[in-house]
Design a protein around this motif. Sequence first.
Motif, mmCIF file in Angstrom:
data_model
loop_
_atom_site.group_PDB
_atom_site.id
_atom_site.type_symbol
_atom_site.label_atom_id
_atom_site.label_comp_id
_atom_site.label_asym_id
_atom_site.label_seq_id
_atom_site.Cartn_x
_atom_site.Cartn_y
_atom_site.Cartn_z
ATOM 1 N N SER A 184 0.687 -1.225 0.179
ATOM 2 C CA SER A 184 -0.010 -0.231 -0.003
ATOM 3 C C SER A 184 0.814 1.200 -0.011
ATOM 4 N N LYS A 185 1.862 1.117 0.566
ATOM 5 C CA LYS A 185 3.051 2.067 0.334
ATOM 6 C C LYS A 185 4.146 2.160 -0.563
ATOM 7 N N GLY A 186 3.966 1.051 -1.374
ATOM 8 C CA GLY A 186 4.732 0.972 -2.312
ATOM 9 C C GLY A 186 6.199 0.585 -1.866
ATOM 10 N N GLN A 187 6.377 -0.127 -0.746
ATOM 11 C CA GLN A 187 7.263 -0.457 0.065
ATOM 12 C C GLN A 187 7.838 -1.844 0.071
ATOM 13 N N TRP A 188 8.863 -2.436 -0.314
ATOM 14 C CA TRP A 188 9.215 -3.884 -0.617
ATOM 15 C C TRP A 188 10.347 -4.369 0.474
ATOM 16 N N GLY A 189 10.222 -5.579 0.790
ATOM 17 C CA GLY A 189 11.181 -6.072 1.686
ATOM 18 C C GLY A 189 12.578 -6.371 0.863
ATOM 19 N N TYR A 190 12.243 -6.851 -0.264
ATOM 20 C CA TYR A 190 13.411 -7.097 -1.213
ATOM 21 C C TYR A 190 13.038 -7.097 -2.900
ATOM 22 N N ALA A 191 13.407 -6.200 -3.401
ATOM 23 C CA ALA A 191 12.930 -6.099 -4.763
ATOM 24 C C ALA A 191 13.737 -6.741 -5.660
ATOM 25 N N VAL A 192 13.290 -7.739 -6.217
ATOM 26 C CA VAL A 192 14.253 -8.880 -6.891
ATOM 27 C C VAL A 192 14.513 -8.377 -8.234
ATOM 28 N N PRO A 193 15.751 -8.135 -8.671
ATOM 29 C CA PRO A 193 16.116 -7.751 -10.135
ATOM 30 C C PRO A 193 16.009 -9.075 -11.055
ATOM 31 N N THR A 194 15.328 -8.613 -12.457
ATOM 32 C CA THR A 194 15.351 -9.747 -13.156
ATOM 33 C C THR A 194 16.668 -9.565 -14.170
ATOM 34 N N LEU A 195 17.360 -8.672 -14.293
ATOM 35 C CA LEU A 195 18.251 -8.434 -15.040
ATOM 36 C C LEU A 195 19.461 -8.400 -14.138
ATOM 37 N N TRP A 196 20.629 -7.695 -14.648
ATOM 38 C CA TRP A 196 21.804 -7.350 -13.806
ATOM 39 C C TRP A 196 21.322 -6.968 -12.290
ATOM 40 N N PRO A 197 21.995 -7.383 -11.294
ATOM 41 C CA PRO A 197 23.070 -8.048 -11.107
ATOM 42 C C PRO A 197 22.635 -9.542 -10.728
ATOM 43 N N GLN A 198 21.818 -9.905 -11.359
ATOM 44 C CA GLN A 198 21.523 -11.368 -11.300
ATOM 45 C C GLN A 198 22.794 -12.522 -11.527
ATOM 46 N N GLN A 199 23.806 -11.684 -12.408
ATOM 47 C CA GLN A 199 24.947 -12.322 -12.743
ATOM 48 C C GLN A 199 25.818 -12.771 -11.411
ATOM 49 N N PHE A 200 25.412 -11.975 -10.434
ATOM 50 C CA PHE A 200 26.203 -12.188 -9.324
ATOM 51 C C PHE A 200 25.264 -12.869 -8.251
ATOM 52 N N ILE A 201 24.109 -12.423 -8.205
ATOM 53 C CA ILE A 201 23.054 -13.155 -7.284
ATOM 54 C C ILE A 201 22.651 -14.919 -7.705
ATOM 55 N N PHE A 202 22.171 -15.107 -8.786
ATOM 56 C CA PHE A 202 21.892 -16.433 -9.032
ATOM 57 C C PHE A 202 23.163 -17.455 -8.775
ATOM 58 N N PRO A 203 24.348 -17.154 -9.318
ATOM 59 C CA PRO A 203 25.485 -18.051 -8.988
ATOM 60 C C PRO A 203 25.662 -18.085 -7.602
ATOM 61 N N SER A 204 25.693 -17.067 -6.819
ATOM 62 C CA SER A 204 25.971 -17.377 -5.335
ATOM 63 C C SER A 204 24.857 -18.250 -4.688
ATOM 64 N N LEU A 205 23.787 -18.490 -5.161
ATOM 65 C CA LEU A 205 22.880 -19.389 -4.414
ATOM 66 C C LEU A 205 23.178 -20.591 -4.869
ATOM 67 N N ILE A 206 23.756 -20.951 -6.212
ATOM 68 C CA ILE A 206 24.077 -22.058 -6.406
ATOM 69 C C ILE A 206 25.479 -22.618 -5.433
ATOM 70 N N TYR A 207 26.308 -21.549 -5.401
ATOM 71 C CA TYR A 207 27.650 -21.941 -4.536
ATOM 72 C C TYR A 207 27.230 -22.301 -3.074
ATOM 73 N N GLN A 208 26.237 -21.789 -2.654
ATOM 74 C CA GLN A 208 25.886 -21.997 -1.379
ATOM 75 C C GLN A 208 25.186 -23.341 -1.162
#
Length: 442
Positions: free
Chosen positions: A209-233
């Motif tokens: 309602s306030k346009g406030q988000w806990g974590y806005a998920v990027p659909t493009l960059w920097p997924q090149q850092f985020i997605f592989p991090s979850l694989i390494y984990q």
Amino acid sequence: MKRLKWLHFALAACLVLALTACGSGKSDSQSQTQDNNQTGSSNSSKPSDTSAPKGKTELVFWSPFSGPDGPFMKKIVDAYNEQSDSYQVKFQIQPNGDYYKLLDNAFGTKKNMPDLMIMHLDAIPTYAGKDLLQPMDDLAAKAGIKKEDYVEAAVNYATIDGKWWGIPLDIHPLIMYYNKDLFAEAGIEHPPTNREEFLEAAKKLTDPSKGQWGYAVPTLWPQQFIFPSLIYQQGADLVDAEGNPNLNSPEAVDALAFLKSLIFEHKVSPENVAQDGEVKLFLQGKNAIQFNGPWMKDQWDKAGINYGVAPVPVFFDQPGVFGGSHTFVVPKEQTDAAKLEGIGDFLKYVAGHSLDWAESGQAVASKQVLASPEFQQLTQQQTEVAKEFDYVHFAPPIPDWGSIVGELWTQVNLTLLGKAEPQKALDEAQKKALQAAEAKKQ
């Protein structure tokens, strides 16, 4: 530890590391750059000095630091030139988005070739494989530079076939930024360290309602850092034991499914986040958590955000983050003994005086500086970043890796937009990656 780090390259029409990000898409041989470390872009190529004073040997040094980090390196170069009686480093900043094009042109024409240059760590396998660089072993030995003086992860990655191809300046892994004011308002006392804490915090911080988000998920960059991090984990990798693409492993599917669930199941993120949309929301105080690189510090500081920095939470089984590194390399064509000696002298100086680079927000690779009281007293960011060095991964050390996995980012984007399912998307990425890898063998 697996050594991995993705070549910064763009996704579809967008990636450029948004300088750092936000870089831009580059050629196959280029690292993901953006320089992901440069958000601003002065695109200045002004050298630190126009010519060497009489009696000094001039050393031309190229870098892609066209953003806010450029002045920090210039400060180091100027200090070196002031104290050196024998050498004068001519520091030239090339436009970040064109850096590897200019470098490739210099290699191809053998004209305007720098004596020393910055190269992204993940680009070394490609350029060394093309026989364009010279090993740093002899130069380092004569200058008194030792591998053990630097963080092992970057040194190990740059050591190929027993030869050391690049001396690291820094390591820039994925890190977590969070809005302290939003956390306080939600009654959250500390940043999340695992999946459960993250989901609990993100839900408390979300108020559509306030346009406030806990974590806005990027659909493009920097997924090149985020997605592989979850694989390494999960103790997995983007390649198999033989170095072949392994993009649709169960671990990769779980990683992508988790990211998608944040949008469509847990609803802590808006849908259809455009390139840099999560950054804009963070700057507006509407996105409580942001996963990005150390290069974002300058942007947050200028915006006056009350932010904190912490290691990326452990979402799966173990700590793990994707990272990059700036390294010093020397072209194979440089054979002048006096210049090689000067390069060694300069790099030895940088190893002991890179605190100025750390002040740009980066955590340096020099153990001497990392252990210094001065580094420990820097703002929270640098010391938090350095905590991740023990489990940082870099892109697979495979030549032209970026072009091999280009389809992966298209499929990640489609999945996070709700237009594809994780398994089918990664199956398609794997098929295209195997085709690309096979084509490069022919």
